[in-house]
Scaffold this active site. Structure first.
Site, PDB file in Angstrom:
ATOM      1  N   SER A   1       8.537-110.584   7.587  1.00 13.51           N
ATOM      2  CA  SER A   1       7.954-109.368   8.131  1.00 13.51           C
ATOM      3  C   SER A   1       6.560-109.127   7.559  1.00 13.51           C
ATOM      4  CB  SER A   1       8.906-108.199   7.852  1.00 13.51           C
ATOM      5  OG  SER A   1       8.632-107.104   8.668  1.00 13.51           O
TER       6      SER A   1
ATOM      7  N   ASP B   1      14.268-110.505  18.069  1.00 17.31           N
ATOM      8  CA  ASP B   1      13.426-109.562  17.327  1.00 17.31           C
ATOM      9  C   ASP B   1      12.411-108.924  18.273  1.00 17.31           C
ATOM     10  OD1 ASP B   1      11.990-108.133  15.481  1.00 17.31           O
ATOM     11  OD2 ASP B   1      11.269-109.864  14.355  1.00 17.31           O
TER      12      ASP B   1
ATOM     13  N   HIS C   1      15.328-110.032  13.377  1.00 12.17           N
ATOM     14  CA  HIS C   1      14.235-109.958  12.415  1.00 12.17           C
ATOM     15  C   HIS C   1      14.583-110.643  11.098  1.00 12.17           C
ATOM     16  CE1 HIS C   1      10.400-108.209  11.294  1.00 12.17           C
ATOM     17  NE2 HIS C   1      10.920-107.661  10.214  1.00 12.17           N
TER      18      HIS C   1
END
Length: 553
Positions: free
Chosen positions: A213, A450, A529
């Site tokens: 991320s 995601d 994610h």
């Protein structure tokens, strides 16, 4: 993943972007044997909890200095932890205020290794206890489950692992945030890391930096700062490529490198979110389940606001040219948030990190598994006093999965490319190419479920990056990722049910890979994610490639 730069409406959406980032008979004994033979380094399969000796004389890193950091047990974890350490390490004070970063260190299980892999969560401001507890640590406690269990795909089966709460203001770290850019974040981390190595007597290890991320920004800048040190005793990230530049290929020589999951590497809000949002909905139309009227309005917006033309021109292989800079559009062209807000109508438990999820919300020991907090609920695990004592964590810290206050303070916390107080350029503009060129072993992977950081958006960011003298990939990714490892995590469940014992076979094709000029790309199927949480076997293969144990995924 945090990045709270999008203006959203309503109680549910107020938390937007909070946590942030085949064989013919697969069950046959022959296929299982073949799959096992493919992996020289693999998790040990067992159905009962594994117990390591609690005799510290067998611990590699135990000494008088590290003894206070030894973790002997954890509440609700009902098996021997083996060798594990955690605690705080001070870094340079600021204005007479003490500062420290918190870490968890798990040495490799089995044969000792002189590899050390760092893992960082994103945010900015999200604690790396998340990855430790639910992604790639030795044990895992998943949302909706009764108790923690051994993680058969833990990265500690392959390498020594270090999870760090950073920058200051994250997790159990102590101090007032002062960093305004990635150079300052990296300087604090390298000071911490030097002291960590001194504490544990670590020298001449191969260093691998990884994360997810917003750590797509941390990892390249920290790695680049390590390269700047030119110190292979403590920061051996450069390695020695085994091939001349014009014959670059993956190699299991002494190369080190970096790994990035669902990573913020380009102009995130535009390239990795806004621009590919509508094609993402088209790809997953049955999951979003929007009505025809709304889909028609999205198609109109996508074309009239120029997204279609931009995507058609620049999402090409080879790259068609440098992409002109674009920034988040908060007008009627804000297609990303229009999709986000509408998604809660057919699915009140919509999860942008993993769009396959539906109601009910599963209780998560870390607090919330989606953008929606789970209330009412017991105290978050890492906020419990007994857990803090066991981990040698500061008792006065109110642990949050992701900090609600800025941990980067440039422009009062709102400046920089992502409007989160980070004034450094996007990694694709310098730090990331530098790491690729120095190591020739960088892996960037994206999960197909995601919505926060979208697969084709990350590929588009790569197509706007120049490394080793060329722009982007010359060819589109097309090589399958075929996972032949049998299931290890749920094998006990299958074996306990009559008639299901032969169903725990290889996964088969679980993604797409592509390698050029030192950069490996991976698209992971059936993952959101957090790829290591959703697809442990695939993530395990990613790490094997990073460590040089396999030549392809």
């Amino acid at each position: 993943m945090l990045l709270p730069s999008f203006p959203v409406t309503g109680v549910a959406t107020a938390l937007l972007l909070r946590n942030a980032v085949h064989a013919s008979q697969p069950g046959s004994s022959v296929q299982k044997a073949r799959a096992y033979d493919r992996f020289s380094s693999r998790p040990t399969r067992d159905h009962a909890p594994r117990v390591q000796s609690s005799n510290t004389s067998t611990y590699r890193f135990w000494n008088d200095k590290t003894k206070p950091h030894l973790v002997e047990s954890l509440p609700d974890v009902h098996f021997d932890l083996g060798e594990m350490y955690s605690g705080s390490i001070n870094i340079t004070s600021h204005r007479n205020e003490s500062r420290s970063l918190f870490y968890i260190f798990q040495p490799k299980i089995g044969e000792p290794s002189d590899d050390l892999t760092i893992y960082l969560n994103g945010g900015p401001g999200c604690s790396s206890e998340q990855a430790f507890f639910q992604e790639n640590g030795r044990f895992t406690w998943q949302p909706g489950t009764y108790a923690p269990v051994i993680n058969q795909y833990s990265w500690v089966n392959l390498t020594n692992m270090l999870w760090v709460d950073q920058p200051v203001g994250t997790g159990y770290s102590v101090g007032t945030p002062t960093a305004t850019n990635e150079a300052e974040v990296a300087a604090d981390f390298l000071e911490f890391f030097s002291k960590f190595q001194d504490l544990y007597g670590i020298k001449n290890f191969r260093i691998f930096v990884s994360g997810e991320s917003y750590a797509g920004r941390y990892v390249p800048y920290i790695s680049s700062a390590m390269l700047d040190k030119n110190d292979t005793t403590h920061f051996n990230l450069s390695g020695k490529p085994a091939h001349p530049l014009h014959h670059l290929a993956p190699t299991n020589a002494v190369c080190t490198g970096a790994l990035l999951y669902d990573a913020c590497i380009g102009q995130w809000d535009w390239v990795q979110a806004e621009l590919p949002a509508y094609p993402f909905v088209q790809q997953h139309a049955s999951l979003f389940n929007f009505n025809e009227t709304f889909m028609t309005s999205l198609a109109t917006t996508y074309e009239e606001c120029g997204y279609q033309a931009y995507f058609d021109e620049y999402f090409t292989f080879p790259a068609s040219g440098i992409q002109p800079p674009k920034y988040m559009n908060y007008s009627e062209c804000d297609i990303y948030n229009a999709i986000y807000n509408e998604a809660f109508s057919p699915n009140p438990c919509f999860n942008p990190y993993r769009v396959i999820d539906e109601c009910p919300l599963l209780w998560d020991v870390l607090g919330f598994p989606t953008d929606l907090a789970y209330e009412p609920a017991p105290t978050t695990y890492f906020n419990r006093a007994d857990v803090k004592r066991a981990l040698h964590a500061p008792q006065n810290i109110e642990w949050e999965l992701c900090s609600t206050d800025p941990v980067l303070v440039g422009g009062d916390g709102v400046s920089g490319p992502e409007q989160v107080g980070d004034d450094s350029p996007n990694p694709t503009e310098g730090s990331l190419p530098r790491v690729i060129e120095a190591t020739n072993r960088v892996l960037i992977a994206n999960g197909d479920w995601d919505y926060l950081i979208i697969t084709n958006g990350t590929l588009l960011a790569i197509q706007n990056m120049t490394w080793h003298g060329q722009l982007g990939f010359a060819a589109a990714p097309a090589t399958p990722i075929d996972i032949r490892m049998p299931d290890l995590q749920w094998a006990g469940v299958f074996d306990a049910q009559e008639g299901y014992g032969d169903l725990d076979g290889p996964q088969g094709v679980m993604g797409v890979q592509h390698y050029e000029r030192g950069l490996m790309w991976a698209e992971t199927f059936q993952a959101g994610h957090k790829q290591a949480q959703d697809q442990g076997r695939v993530s395990y293969r990613h790490l094997q490639w990073l460590l040089g144990e396999v030549d392809s995924l």
